[in-house]
Design a protein around this motif. Structure first.
Motif, PDB file in Angstrom:
ATOM      1  N   GLY A 236       0.931  -0.924   0.122  1.00 44.03           N
ATOM      2  CA  GLY A 236       0.089  -0.319   0.193  1.00 44.03           C
ATOM      3  C   GLY A 236       0.785   1.460   0.452  1.00 44.03           C
ATOM      4  N   GLY A 237       1.834   1.076  -0.021  1.00 43.25           N
ATOM      5  CA  GLY A 237       3.506   2.437  -0.293  1.00 43.25           C
ATOM      6  C   GLY A 237       3.538   2.451   1.560  1.00 43.25           C
ATOM      7  N   ARG A 238       2.745   2.358   2.406  1.00 42.23           N
ATOM      8  CA  ARG A 238       3.075   2.882   4.126  1.00 42.23           C
ATOM      9  C   ARG A 238       5.023   2.059   4.255  1.00 42.23           C
ATOM     10  NH1 ARG A 238      -1.807   0.645   7.392  1.00 42.23           N
ATOM     11  NH2 ARG A 238      -2.006  -0.511   5.576  1.00 42.23           N
ATOM     12  N   LEU A 239       5.755   3.483   5.166  1.00 41.39           N
ATOM     13  CA  LEU A 239       6.714   2.037   5.717  1.00 41.39           C
ATOM     14  C   LEU A 239       6.325   1.299   6.601  1.00 41.39           C
ATOM     15  CD1 LEU A 239       8.336   5.772   5.689  1.00 41.39           C
ATOM     16  CD2 LEU A 239       8.927   4.171   4.421  1.00 41.39           C
ATOM     17  N   ALA A 240       6.893   0.608   6.581  1.00 41.46           N
ATOM     18  CA  ALA A 240       7.192  -0.933   8.102  1.00 41.46           C
ATOM     19  C   ALA A 240       7.682  -1.354   8.880  1.00 41.46           C
ATOM     20  CB  ALA A 240       6.938  -2.303   7.058  1.00 41.46           C
ATOM     21  N   VAL A 241       7.731  -0.576  10.159  1.00 40.73           N
ATOM     22  CA  VAL A 241       9.296  -0.994  10.490  1.00 40.73           C
ATOM     23  C   VAL A 241       8.374  -2.187  12.097  1.00 40.73           C
ATOM     24  CG1 VAL A 241       9.951  -0.340  13.130  1.00 40.73           C
ATOM     25  CG2 VAL A 241       9.984   1.509  10.559  1.00 40.73           C
ATOM     26  N   TYR A 242       9.426  -2.878  12.020  1.00 42.99           N
ATOM     27  CA  TYR A 242       8.814  -4.197  13.353  1.00 42.99           C
ATOM     28  C   TYR A 242       9.714  -4.063  14.059  1.00 42.99           C
ATOM     29  CZ  TYR A 242       8.331  -6.162   8.299  1.00 42.99           C
ATOM     30  OH  TYR A 242       7.698  -5.761   6.935  1.00 42.99           O
ATOM     31  N   ALA A 243       9.073  -3.988  14.756  1.00 37.82           N
ATOM     32  CA  ALA A 243      10.206  -3.841  17.294  1.00 37.82           C
ATOM     33  C   ALA A 243       9.594  -5.097  17.603  1.00 37.82           C
ATOM     34  CB  ALA A 243       8.597  -2.447  17.770  1.00 37.82           C
ATOM     35  N   GLU A 244      10.879  -5.521  18.040  1.00 41.72           N
ATOM     36  CA  GLU A 244      11.537  -6.113  18.478  1.00 41.72           C
ATOM     37  C   GLU A 244      11.500  -5.289  21.023  1.00 41.72           C
ATOM     38  OE1 GLU A 244      14.102 -10.418  20.322  1.00 41.72           O
ATOM     39  OE2 GLU A 244      15.025  -8.820  18.519  1.00 41.72           O
ATOM     40  N   VAL A 245      10.732  -5.857  21.678  1.00 43.17           N
ATOM     41  CA  VAL A 245      10.633  -4.962  23.029  1.00 43.17           C
ATOM     42  C   VAL A 245      11.051  -5.718  23.550  1.00 43.17           C
ATOM     43  CG1 VAL A 245       9.712  -3.645  24.466  1.00 43.17           C
ATOM     44  CG2 VAL A 245       8.703  -3.365  22.086  1.00 43.17           C
ATOM     45  N   THR A 246      12.836  -5.817  24.361  1.00 38.80           N
ATOM     46  CA  THR A 246      12.819  -6.910  25.744  1.00 38.80           C
ATOM     47  C   THR A 246      12.492  -6.410  27.418  1.00 38.80           C
ATOM     48  OG1 THR A 246      14.256  -7.822  23.481  1.00 38.80           O
ATOM     49  CG2 THR A 246      14.906  -8.453  26.282  1.00 38.80           C
ATOM     50  N   MET A 247      11.665  -6.846  27.671  1.00 37.04           N
ATOM     51  CA  MET A 247      12.234  -7.088  29.344  1.00 37.04           C
ATOM     52  C   MET A 247      12.183  -7.938  29.845  1.00 37.04           C
ATOM     53  SD  MET A 247       8.276  -4.533  28.500  1.00 37.04           S
ATOM     54  CE  MET A 247       7.544  -5.582  27.204  1.00 37.04           C
ATOM     55  N   ASP A 248      12.890  -7.464  30.706  1.00 38.29           N
ATOM     56  CA  ASP A 248      12.488  -8.589  32.063  1.00 38.29           C
ATOM     57  C   ASP A 248      13.678 -10.254  31.310  1.00 38.29           C
ATOM     58  OD1 ASP A 248      12.313  -6.715  34.204  1.00 38.29           O
ATOM     59  OD2 ASP A 248      10.668  -7.594  34.610  1.00 38.29           O
ATOM     60  N   GLY A 249      13.851  -9.959  30.540  1.00 39.95           N
ATOM     61  CA  GLY A 249      14.409 -11.254  29.721  1.00 39.95           C
ATOM     62  C   GLY A 249      13.604 -11.843  28.433  1.00 39.95           C
ATOM     63  N   ALA A 250      11.981 -10.948  28.254  1.00 43.69           N
ATOM     64  CA  ALA A 250      11.193 -12.357  27.536  1.00 43.69           C
ATOM     65  C   ALA A 250      11.204 -10.473  26.416  1.00 43.69           C
ATOM     66  CB  ALA A 250      10.273 -12.283  28.271  1.00 43.69           C
ATOM     67  N   SER A 251      11.272 -11.028  24.842  1.00 42.01           N
ATOM     68  CA  SER A 251      10.875 -10.473  23.710  1.00 42.01           C
ATOM     69  C   SER A 251       9.441 -10.569  23.770  1.00 42.01           C
ATOM     70  CB  SER A 251      11.942 -10.992  22.835  1.00 42.01           C
ATOM     71  OG  SER A 251      13.680 -10.567  23.134  1.00 42.01           O
ATOM     72  N   VAL A 252       8.792  -9.287  22.953  1.00 39.71           N
ATOM     73  CA  VAL A 252       7.880  -9.688  21.987  1.00 39.71           C
ATOM     74  C   VAL A 252       7.713  -8.868  20.763  1.00 39.71           C
ATOM     75  CG1 VAL A 252       5.243  -9.072  22.832  1.00 39.71           C
ATOM     76  CG2 VAL A 252       6.396  -9.559  24.251  1.00 39.71           C
ATOM     77  N   TRP A 253       6.824  -9.206  19.402  1.00 40.17           N
ATOM     78  CA  TRP A 253       7.469  -7.925  18.359  1.00 40.17           C
ATOM     79  C   TRP A 253       6.235  -7.644  18.270  1.00 40.17           C
ATOM     80  CZ3 TRP A 253      11.441  -7.830  14.910  1.00 40.17           C
ATOM     81  CH2 TRP A 253      12.092  -8.735  15.488  1.00 40.17           C
ATOM     82  N   GLY A 254       6.324  -6.572  17.639  1.00 41.27           N
ATOM     83  CA  GLY A 254       5.059  -5.902  17.211  1.00 41.27           C
ATOM     84  C   GLY A 254       5.688  -5.197  15.712  1.00 41.27           C
ATOM     85  N   ALA A 255       4.800  -4.475  15.263  1.00 41.54           N
ATOM     86  CA  ALA A 255       4.973  -4.159  13.345  1.00 41.54           C
ATOM     87  C   ALA A 255       3.865  -3.652  13.572  1.00 41.54           C
ATOM     88  CB  ALA A 255       4.424  -5.187  12.534  1.00 41.54           C
ATOM     89  N   GLY A 256       4.413  -2.380  12.957  1.00 41.82           N
ATOM     90  CA  GLY A 256       4.122  -0.875  12.598  1.00 41.82           C
ATOM     91  C   GLY A 256       3.372  -0.456  11.199  1.00 41.82           C
ATOM     92  N   LEU A 257       2.489   0.593  10.872  1.00 39.29           N
ATOM     93  CA  LEU A 257       2.861   0.658   8.674  1.00 39.29           C
ATOM     94  C   LEU A 257       2.421   2.038   9.723  1.00 39.29           C
ATOM     95  CD1 LEU A 257       0.940  -2.038   7.690  1.00 39.29           C
ATOM     96  CD2 LEU A 257       3.059  -2.193   7.055  1.00 39.29           C
ATOM     97  N   ASP A 258       3.289   2.783   8.511  1.00 39.60           N
ATOM     98  CA  ASP A 258       2.460   4.340   8.738  1.00 39.60           C
ATOM     99  C   ASP A 258       2.842   4.535   7.355  1.00 39.60           C
ATOM    100  OD1 ASP A 258       1.555   6.272  10.722  1.00 39.60           O
ATOM    101  OD2 ASP A 258       2.829   7.560   9.874  1.00 39.60           O
ATOM    102  N   GLY A 259       2.631   6.575   7.253  1.00 42.88           N
ATOM    103  CA  GLY A 259       3.691   7.480   5.919  1.00 42.88           C
ATOM    104  C   GLY A 259       4.680   7.783   6.225  1.00 42.88           C
ATOM    105  N   GLY A 260       5.373   7.906   7.743  1.00 45.03           N
ATOM    106  CA  GLY A 260       6.656   8.319   8.274  1.00 45.03           C
ATOM    107  C   GLY A 260       7.431   7.350   8.818  1.00 45.03           C
ATOM    108  N   LEU A 261       8.466   7.125   9.222  1.00 46.40           N
ATOM    109  CA  LEU A 261       9.148   6.498   9.837  1.00 46.40           C
ATOM    110  C   LEU A 261       9.113   6.584  11.530  1.00 46.40           C
ATOM    111  CD1 LEU A 261      11.750   4.483  10.024  1.00 46.40           C
ATOM    112  CD2 LEU A 261      13.661   6.392   9.932  1.00 46.40           C
ATOM    113  N   THR A 262       8.925   7.403  11.924  1.00 42.24           N
ATOM    114  CA  THR A 262       8.481   7.048  13.100  1.00 42.24           C
ATOM    115  C   THR A 262       7.333   7.315  13.684  1.00 42.24           C
ATOM    116  OG1 THR A 262       9.999   9.585  13.071  1.00 42.24           O
ATOM    117  CG2 THR A 262       8.761   9.171  15.400  1.00 42.24           C
ATOM    118  N   GLY A 263       6.507   7.556  12.843  1.00 41.53           N
ATOM    119  CA  GLY A 263       5.163   6.984  12.711  1.00 41.53           C
ATOM    120  C   GLY A 263       5.236   5.267  13.096  1.00 41.53           C
ATOM    121  N   ALA A 264       5.629   5.220  11.929  1.00 41.85           N
ATOM    122  CA  ALA A 264       5.747   3.472  12.531  1.00 41.85           C
ATOM    123  C   ALA A 264       6.263   2.512  12.886  1.00 41.85           C
ATOM    124  CB  ALA A 264       6.681   3.363  10.668  1.00 41.85           C
ATOM    125  N   ALA A 265       7.182   3.476  13.233  1.00 43.67           N
ATOM    126  CA  ALA A 265       8.337   2.963  14.328  1.00 43.67           C
ATOM    127  C   ALA A 265       7.131   2.762  15.997  1.00 43.67           C
ATOM    128  CB  ALA A 265       9.846   3.685  14.766  1.00 43.67           C
TER     129      ALA A 265
END
Length: 567
Positions: free
Chosen positions: A502-531
């Motif tokens: 669709g033309g939106r920027l894609a960013v994938y975030a790996e958030v690590t807390m207390d040794g556990a990692s969780v993934w999320g994904a974001g789509l937005d027209g700008g880099l910061t918004g996708a992050a």
């Protein structure tokens, strides 16, 4: 099964055979027998309209020799030959062939069917093997040879009478050649040539069929090399083969026969014909193409070729048929999918560096030919079941939706898809994989993220711009998250796609807390918004799993949304 009733096939005395060391450098002449042998083998023979549609397909593909029927067999066959001639449907550079047994009245009617044709091949045959001579015709060797000789004389007689102005070629086939004594097959062919008198401007075609395939392909190659060596007037004779597939080795038999001296191959598209069929012209042609040899036939829209053949014959091409089957460019195995994906990714990188795919060597694992070269798409290559691993779902998300996932996220998604496939027991289509991905990794519902000590790793694809652009995005995201304890780092994937379809920027975030990692994904027209959206999605998933997300202190949303979204 009473094995004692069967015996090994006799070998040909050819100790100094040369074909094992030969190499093919050019395609043979092709003759399609779809309209004769393929048509005779159908439970319901083709109607004139279907037969005409198949004839026109063969012309379009580039076949220059086509056996159009057995005119003496029925009125329908005779009428079809007349239709092609009278409506001038035969191109100037195409030779049509008609088949006839060595019988007077049949030869006369066959030549009459061609009256008015500009060029044609009269194909005469009679059975020559001991079993056929003894059990079917009650003939001696001399009587069998005389039948072939007399048939040749009749072909010449009726051709002179009915085909004035037609450029006539002559073809002779000793039917059941593979079961005929080599010396007798040679004797009959020499006697036929003594009548026809092949020479400059007057060639003859001698066609050697495996009427019923009973030997291994190497034995057939020995038979062909023996004939190739011993035939007289060889420079004026086209040595042709007509392999059948009773043992399932017709393709190998044809290829080895060409190494042994054959210059022409008869067969059908997708191997139609009696019993297990004739040799498959599609397989032979594309086998040559994969060796860098132009077969001289156009298979760039193979799905359409298959569709026309199936509609005309009423017989489906098997799903596992080489090149043309529904599943031959499909990988279900996770290991295969992973190798294919890596191969295609490497090819894409090379193409980017070279400015296009043209001329690049095809080196993708498990795929002998580029699906695009035969009109297929890459989307059909990978299909996902419980047997698939991480690569299949990731490949489909990448090719269909433009989402290039980091490797660890591929593994996690692959497990979720596998669990879904195992629960349902069937194939998971790309649309369902996308729905699962969206629901699990793109869902950013819930309160804004307020994290206790955490590490946020952002995975970004190529095309995002310069390092300062990334640094500004990280700073803006840090302000949005509002915690000094949150570390933000970036992993750049220069070879991965940056935007979804669709033309939106894609960013994938790996958030690590207390040794556990969780993934999320974001789509937005700008880099910061996708992050920001990717981190929100990861935190939402963390809350679902009960990980230590601080729900008490929430940062105030930024006053200037541009600081977050870049819009």
């Amino acid at each position: 099964m009473k094995i004692s009733r069967y015996s090994g096939f006799p070998q040909v005395p050819l100790d100094d055979r040369t074909w094992p060391g030969a190499a093919v450098t050019a395609p043979p002449r092709w003759l399609s027998t779809d309209l004769r042998d393929g048509n005779q083998a159908l439970p319901v023979p083709m109607s004139p309209d279907r037969k005409l549609a198949l004839f026109e397909l063969l012309i379009e593909l580039g076949y220059k020799e086509i056996e159009i029927g057995f005119p003496a067999a029925s009125q329908d066959e005779y009428d079809f030959v007349r239709l092609l001639v009278e409506e001038d449907r035969i191109p100037d550079d195409v030779w049509v062939t008609v088949l006839v047994q060595a019988r007077d009245e049949l030869i006369e009617r066959t030549t009459e069917s061609l009256r008015g044709a500009r060029r044609a091949t009269l194909h005469l045959y009679n059975a020559t093997s001991p079993v056929m001579r003894r059990l079917v015709f009650g003939m001696s060797r001399d009587e069998c040879k005389d039948l072939a000789v007399q048939g040749t004389r009749l072909v010449m007689k009726y051709a002179d009478k009915a085909l004035d102005g037609c450029d006539v070629r002559f073809q002779y086939s000793p039917e059941h050649f593979c079961d005929t004594e080599p010396d007798f097959a040679l004797e009959v062919c020499e006697a036929v040539m003594d009548v026809w008198q092949p020479g400059p401007g007057r060639p003859a075609i001698l066609n050697f069929p495996t009427t019923v395939e009973r030997s291994t392909p190497n034995v057939f190659a020995d038979q062909i090399e023996w004939m190739h060596r011993n035939l007289s007037r060889r420079e004026h004779v086209c040595l042709s083969v007509h392999p059948h597939n009773d043992r399932g080795t017709a393709v190998a038999a044809a290829e080895l026969a060409v190494l042994a001296g054959a210059e022409r191959v008869e067969g059908c598209l997708f191997g139609g014909g009696e019993r297990a069929g004739n040799v498959c012209l599609v397989t032979l042609g594309l086998n040559l193409a994969t060796q860098g040899i132009d077969p001289g036939v156009d298979f760039t829209d193979l799905d359409r070729v298959r569709r026309v053949v199936e509609e005309c014959t009423g017989i489906s091409v098997p799903a596992r048929h080489p090149y043309g089957g529904d599943l031959v460019f499909t990988a279900f195995s996770g290991g295969h999918q992973d190798a294919i994906k890596k191969g295609l990714d490497a090819l894409a990188r090379e193409a980017d560096a070279a400015g296009g795919h043209a001329g690049l060597p095809w080196t993708v694992p498990y795929l002998p030919v580029d699906p695009h070269d035969v009109g297929r798409t890459y989307e059909a290559v990978v299909r996902v079941t419980s047997q698939s691993g991480k690569a299949g779902p990731a490949y489909l998300l990448s090719t269909r939706y433009g989402l290039d996932l980091p490797r660890d996220l591929q593994i996690e998604l692959g497990r979720a898809v596998q669990a879904l496939a195992e629960s349902g027991g069937g194939e998971i289509p790309p649309e369902q994989i996308k729905e699962l991905f969206d629901a699990e990794y793109l869902d950013a519902a819930g309160p804004p993220p307020v994290l206790s000590s955490a590490v946020v790793t952002l995975h970004v694809g190529g095309g995002y711009g310069t390092a300062p652009d990334l640094a500004r995005a990280v700073a803006a995201l840090g302000v949005a998250l509002g915690r000094d304890e949150v570390q933000i780092r970036v992993v750049h994937h220069p070879d991965s796609a940056a935007r979804e379809r669709g033309g939106r920027l894609a960013v994938y975030a790996e958030v690590t807390m207390d040794g556990a990692s969780v993934w999320g994904a974001g789509l937005d027209g700008g880099l910061t918004g996708a992050a920001y959206a990717a981190v929100c999605a990861a935190v939402t998933r963390a809350r679902r799993r009960g990980l230590p997300v601080d729900p008490c202190r929430r940062p105030a949303p930024p006053r200037n949304r541009r600081a977050i979204t870049g819009r």
